[in-house]
Design an enzyme around this catalytic site. Structure first.
Site, PDB file in Angstrom:
ATOM      1  N   HIS A 108     -20.825 -45.071 -52.908  1.00  0.00           N
ATOM      2  CA  HIS A 108     -20.722 -43.611 -53.003  1.00  0.00           C
ATOM      3  C   HIS A 108     -19.292 -43.158 -53.273  1.00  0.00           C
ATOM      4  CE1 HIS A 108     -22.243 -39.566 -52.427  1.00  0.00           C
ATOM      5  NE2 HIS A 108     -21.186 -39.293 -51.698  1.00  0.00           N
ATOM      6  N   SER A 121     -20.167 -35.881 -55.314  1.00  0.00           N
ATOM      7  CA  SER A 121     -20.778 -35.929 -53.986  1.00  0.00           C
ATOM      8  C   SER A 121     -21.278 -34.525 -53.614  1.00  0.00           C
ATOM      9  CB  SER A 121     -19.752 -36.491 -52.986  1.00  0.00           C
ATOM     10  OG  SER A 121     -20.322 -36.688 -51.715  1.00  0.00           O
ATOM     11  N   ASP A 180     -24.917 -47.145 -54.588  1.00  0.00           N
ATOM     12  CA  ASP A 180     -24.611 -46.001 -53.717  1.00  0.00           C
ATOM     13  C   ASP A 180     -25.652 -45.975 -52.603  1.00  0.00           C
ATOM     14  OD1 ASP A 180     -24.405 -43.421 -52.560  1.00  0.00           O
ATOM     15  OD2 ASP A 180     -23.751 -42.531 -54.449  1.00  0.00           O
TER      16      ASP A 180
END
Lengths: 348, 348
Positions: free
Chosen positions: A323, A151, A293
């Protein structure tokens, strides 16, 4: 620059329920140390600033170093160890039996610049990358064997590869691309507006809680919500309450208990400021994308890998966790890391 | 029950920019009338309530009647006509040259129960369906040729088919299913929390604006945002502002200028309360789904059609406009309506 060793501080667990995988053994005998230091950096948008950098390094002296960096809520305590036995934010990704095993690899974590809420200016991922370089200087680490970023950590890793290419042999960028997608950026901008609405009237905590709840929708997927929250809504006290609200309320409450408002605002902005030219990345890079995602669409990961040219490779996961897959699909992520980091002839 | 003819009131345009399609001729010679009346209904969750129902009917006396119902922001003024020349919310879907042409078909529109902000209790789609039945009684319409519902209107249409099957020959349900998807419901619940956060301290308008902006993300798609808002963010006054913020701010401001807070809250709740058993729909029903709709996933439209059995048919559109496709892809929607409503042998 001052160097201060601090006692272990209590670190609240990450949002995700930490269920130790049977494959991950605690690395109880692994030596670890922590520290913080103040560094003066010229921030891209914030000018000259003194920032405090907090780090933790676990593993045997002299072993190759892997930096592991997570989402904007992650921190220096990646996994439990003898000195700091509390659960880390990536305890299912780092440990005995995993590709990243602190018995063989030194695992380095750090708190993001701004995570303490003391730097109230725009913070770029380039600033984070420069802070990592300063941290490596301090620890006497010439070169990382790997930068493994998830991320926000993937964005910082990409910036680090652009700005400090001599200091990292390999990058793994999971669920992060070369720029923030415009739709995801709009979603975050509205979360920041929720905080601003709360701040209008000294309801900062409610604003941050609401922002977090909106963020949760971007971290997860409709598939998961359908599986978990398909009950009809309830009508109570004249108001309609849908099935996911208890879950979202709890997620918001947990988050505000551990997050300074300024820290969240500045790191949220930082994701949107992120923009690199993939052609400038010369470090071998594995991009791991999750189909579904909602923050980093597969099309952006594909564009990143195309831009990386001969330096890029792509792996795609399908996961109902979207995600947040890197926190949930830890066996599959570890398998990918095994293939990427344990090349024949590489140091173990 | 009282019957009151009101003068034309100014109706602000729908959010979508109204660009008249070259196929849609103004129906300047079409006769139209409007009225409002008070009805006493037993609301499913709100008990006995007196509600005001506002309607508009355009087209020649004696022609078959199509009721056209839109999203929660829609209203009785579907399209411009001689009496009420201002643009309607579905001006590109209703007019000369379109399948729904008020020269041949009487087009009926109404304001949703609660849209005036005066009914501050939970409102179910079943209540809206019952209000339509009362409206048909008042107007002396025994049976609708068609109920054409978009978004919330599709939900009301499905309820109408369940509760008043003798009063409608055919249903077209665009971008609406048998229940609210749990993820979409969570998204709306958080929008309502944004309003509640604003209401904490009399910042109702800011809360509603923020709610609308979050809703806009659910009405549109990442593809559209990528196309329109790919510019890098700006840093001004020490804050990061992303490219979509001007657009979203404007959408919020337009919305709050025309929407009572209570009306929005109750109609938003109403979407989440909606739940029908598709097997109870015995009216021929065309379900139109948009691939990429973030509020009504294609899987829910498929489940609805499966539940409808021999009474259901499915058409799928792909559109970068997602849930708002019915306001944008008006030529394609009209083509679908032409196939559905102009069966050989049917009255024109």
């Amino acid at each position: 620059m001052s160097f201060v060793d601090l006692p272990a501080r209590s670190l609240p667990p990450h949002d995700a329920v930490v269920v130790a995988s049977p494959h991950v053994a605690p690395t109880a005998t692994v030596e670890a140390r922590r520290g913080t230091f103040d560094a003066t950096l010229t921030l891209r948008h914030g000018g000259l600033q003194t920032v405090r950098i907090a780090w933790e390094l676990a593993g045997p002296a002299g072993a190759p170093v892997a930096l592991v960096a997570g989402g904007i809520s992650a921190h220096r305590h990646v996994a439990a160890n003898a000195q700091f036995p509390e659960a880390g934010w990536a305890g299912d990704l780092v440990g005995g039996g995993r590709t990243l095993d602190p018995a063989h690899t030194r695992v380095l974590g750090f708190d993001y610049v701004g995570a303490d809420g003391r730097v109230d200016v725009p913070i770029d991922t380039a600033d984070q990358a420069d802070a990592v370089a300063v941290l490596l200087d301090l620890l006497g680490i010439a070169r990382l064997q790997a930068f493994v970023g998830y991320s926000y950590g993937a964005l910082v890793g990409l910036q680090f590869a652009v700005r400090h290419p001599a200091r990292v042999a390999q990058l793994v960028a999971v669920s992060g691309a070369h720029r923030a997608h415009p739709y995801a950026a709009a979603w975050r901008a509205l979360q920041r507006k929720a905080v601003a609405l709360g701040q209008l009237q000294c309801a900062d905590v409610q604003g941050l809680s609401l922002a977090r709840q909106f963020a949760m929708l971007s971290y997860r997927t409709p598939e998961e919500f359908e599986e978990r929250f398909d009950a009809p809504p309830e009508v109570s006290n004249g108001r309609v309450r849908v099935a996911a609200e208890d879950y979202l309320d709890a997620a918001g409450a947990r988050f505000v208990a551990r997050t300074p408002v300024n820290a969240w605002l500045r790191l949220s902005e930082s994701i949107d400021l992120h923009r690199i030219d993939p052609a400038q990345v010369q470090v071998p890079t594995l991009v791991v994308a999750v189909e579904g995602d909602r923050l980093v669409p597969l099309s952006d990961s594909v564009a990143l890998v195309e831009g990386l040219g001969p330096h890029g490779q792509l792996r795609v996961l399908r996961s109902p966790y979207g995600h947040d897959a890197f926190l949930k699909e830890t066996d599959r992520i570890d398998g990918i890391l095994a293939g990427a980091l344990r090349q024949p002839g590489d140091p173990a």
